[in-house]
Design a protein around this motif. Structure first.
Motif, PDB file in Angstrom:
ATOM      1  N   VAL A  83       0.482  -4.456 -10.716  1.00  0.00           N
ATOM      2  CA  VAL A  83       1.455  -4.954  -9.744  1.00  0.00           C
ATOM      3  C   VAL A  83       1.164  -6.417  -9.434  1.00  0.00           C
ATOM      4  N   ASN A  84       2.153  -7.287  -9.644  1.00  0.00           N
ATOM      5  CA  ASN A  84       1.957  -8.724  -9.427  1.00  0.00           C
ATOM      6  C   ASN A  84       1.683  -9.062  -7.971  1.00  0.00           C
ATOM      7  N   ASN A  85       2.338  -8.360  -7.054  1.00  0.00           N
ATOM      8  CA  ASN A  85       2.166  -8.647  -5.623  1.00  0.00           C
ATOM      9  C   ASN A  85       1.349  -7.564  -4.928  1.00  0.00           C
ATOM     10  N   TRP A  86       0.311  -7.076  -5.601  1.00  0.00           N
ATOM     11  CA  TRP A  86      -0.461  -5.963  -5.058  1.00  0.00           C
ATOM     12  C   TRP A  86      -1.108  -6.301  -3.713  1.00  0.00           C
ATOM     13  N   ASP A  87      -1.674  -7.491  -3.564  1.00  0.00           N
ATOM     14  CA  ASP A  87      -2.339  -7.853  -2.309  1.00  0.00           C
ATOM     15  C   ASP A  87      -1.352  -7.825  -1.140  1.00  0.00           C
ATOM     16  N   GLU A  88      -0.156  -8.340  -1.372  1.00  0.00           N
ATOM     17  CA  GLU A  88       0.865  -8.329  -0.322  1.00  0.00           C
ATOM     18  C   GLU A  88       1.279  -6.897   0.010  1.00  0.00           C
ATOM     19  N   PHE A  89       1.471  -6.076  -1.015  1.00  0.00           N
ATOM     20  CA  PHE A  89       1.838  -4.671  -0.799  1.00  0.00           C
ATOM     21  C   PHE A  89       0.755  -3.949  -0.005  1.00  0.00           C
ATOM     22  N   GLN A  90      -0.494  -4.204  -0.345  1.00  0.00           N
ATOM     23  CA  GLN A  90      -1.618  -3.543   0.329  1.00  0.00           C
ATOM     24  C   GLN A  90      -1.665  -3.921   1.814  1.00  0.00           C
ATOM     25  N   ARG A  91      -1.374  -5.183   2.123  1.00  0.00           N
ATOM     26  CA  ARG A  91      -1.363  -5.626   3.528  1.00  0.00           C
ATOM     27  C   ARG A  91      -0.274  -4.895   4.322  1.00  0.00           C
ATOM     28  N   GLN A  92       0.903  -4.740   3.713  1.00  0.00           N
ATOM     29  CA  GLN A  92       1.989  -4.053   4.405  1.00  0.00           C
ATOM     30  C   GLN A  92       1.686  -2.557   4.556  1.00  0.00           C
ATOM     31  N   ALA A  93       1.011  -1.982   3.574  1.00  0.00           N
ATOM     32  CA  ALA A  93       0.613  -0.582   3.678  1.00  0.00           C
ATOM     33  C   ALA A  93      -0.413  -0.397   4.788  1.00  0.00           C
ATOM     34  N   ASP A  94      -1.343  -1.330   4.895  1.00  0.00           N
ATOM     35  CA  ASP A  94      -2.349  -1.271   5.959  1.00  0.00           C
ATOM     36  C   ASP A  94      -1.695  -1.400   7.340  1.00  0.00           C
ATOM     37  N   ARG A  95      -0.657  -2.215   7.413  1.00  0.00           N
ATOM     38  CA  ARG A  95       0.023  -2.452   8.691  1.00  0.00           C
ATOM     39  C   ARG A  95       0.589  -1.162   9.273  1.00  0.00           C
ATOM     40  N   ILE A  96       1.085  -0.276   8.438  1.00  0.00           N
ATOM     41  CA  ILE A  96       1.648   0.985   8.937  1.00  0.00           C
ATOM     42  C   ILE A  96       0.670   2.155   8.746  1.00  0.00           C
TER      43      ILE A  96
END
Length: 290
Positions: free
Chosen positions: A266-279
């Motif tokens: 996933v190219n934007n994995w770090d961004e996705f992980q941050r949003q997953a952590d947020r919820i």
């Protein structure tokens, strides 16, 4: 319902670790099913599972009989019998017309397949039938034995994105493909898929039906022989006796994605992980096991 509240509500229900593998019901033991439905979603390992148990056991492999474009696994004779029309009419139809006919006559097809001498197995996914058909003809139908196949949510979603990118869904090496995850689309997808699984489980448990549960981790970790033996034992435990097939089983499980980490997929994995952590979304969760 927002993703966080959905995840919370599911977390409050019994997890697959806590609930028994079978919900015993004497009626099913006395009147065993001749039709097995694999309740799952795409990219959960059902192709490998069904192919393997179909080679190891005397089961009629039907695949996706209610697919919206092609009724995979059904012969013209099956369709004619299940839909109560002439085989000549069926033979003149296109695949998509046959699929439409089969889905419209879902009740007749299930009744026909349930009455066959040989035990049959087919898959049912969220886009195959409408909710009313699934509830009445599959989930509440005690002549149909249900098997739930579950898998890690993120693995399924990435696999779907990669398959969709190349428009191929079987035996394709996708290791070199990298995708982008839109978090809003992921949330919507996850809500729909978890609703599919939780709805199925709620009906099965409330009606006291036997169901068999297979997480992908178990499917992929067992040898072909052990997986077939385990499924054979599971069927026997709910009163379904099928014979084994002779011959050595080939290990058909081939990883279509050999990437070692999510960041390679996933190219934007770090961004996705941050949003997953947020919820507070657990990236290791499956559809049913929080």
């Amino acid at each position: 319902m927002e993703l966080k509240s959905l995840a919370t509500s599911l977390h409050q229900s019994p997890t697959t670790k806590d609930r028994p593998r079978f919900t015993a019901r004497e009626n099913m033991m006395q009147h065993p099913s001749k039709l097995i439905a694999i309740i799952a979603t795409e990219r959960t390992g059902t192709n490998y599972f069904c192919d393997l148990v179909g080679k190891g056991l005397q089961l009629k492999q039907m695949w996706e009989i209610f697919h919206p474009h092609v009724p995979f696994g059904l012969t013209p004779e099956d369709i004619a019998s299940g839909c109560n029309i002439s085989i000549e009419r069926v033979q003149k139809m296109s695949d998509i017309d046959r699929a439409s006919l089969v889905r419209k006559n879902c009740s007749g097809m299930v009744t026909y397949l349930s009455g066959l001498e040989e035990t049959s197995l087919f898959k049912i996914f969220p886009n195959h039938l409408n909710a009313k058909q699934v509830r009445r003809q599959i989930l509440k139908n005690q002549k149909v034995q249900k098997v739930i196949v579950d898998r890690n949510v993120i693995d399924v979603y990435i696999s779907e994105l990669k398959a969709g990118h190349i428009q191929k869904w079987g035996h394709e090496d996708t290791s070199e493909i990298r995708v982008m995850i839109d978090f809003g689309r992921f949330e919507k997808w996850l809500q729909e898929r978890r609703r599919w699984y939780s709805h199925a489980l709620e009906i099965l448990q409330s009606s006291g039906q036997d169901y068999i549960y297979y997480p992908y981790s178990k499917i992929s970790s067992l040898s072909p022989e052990d997986l077939v033996r385990d499924f054979h034992s599971s069927l026997s435990s709910v009163g379904i006796e099928v014979e084994s097939r002779e011959g050595e089983l080939e290990n058909l499980l081939q990883k279509q994605d050999r990437s070692k980490s999510y960041s390679e997929k996933v190219n934007n994995w770090d961004e996705f992980q941050r949003q997953a952590d947020r919820i507070q979304f657990d990236l290791k969760s499956s559809f049913l096991n929080q």
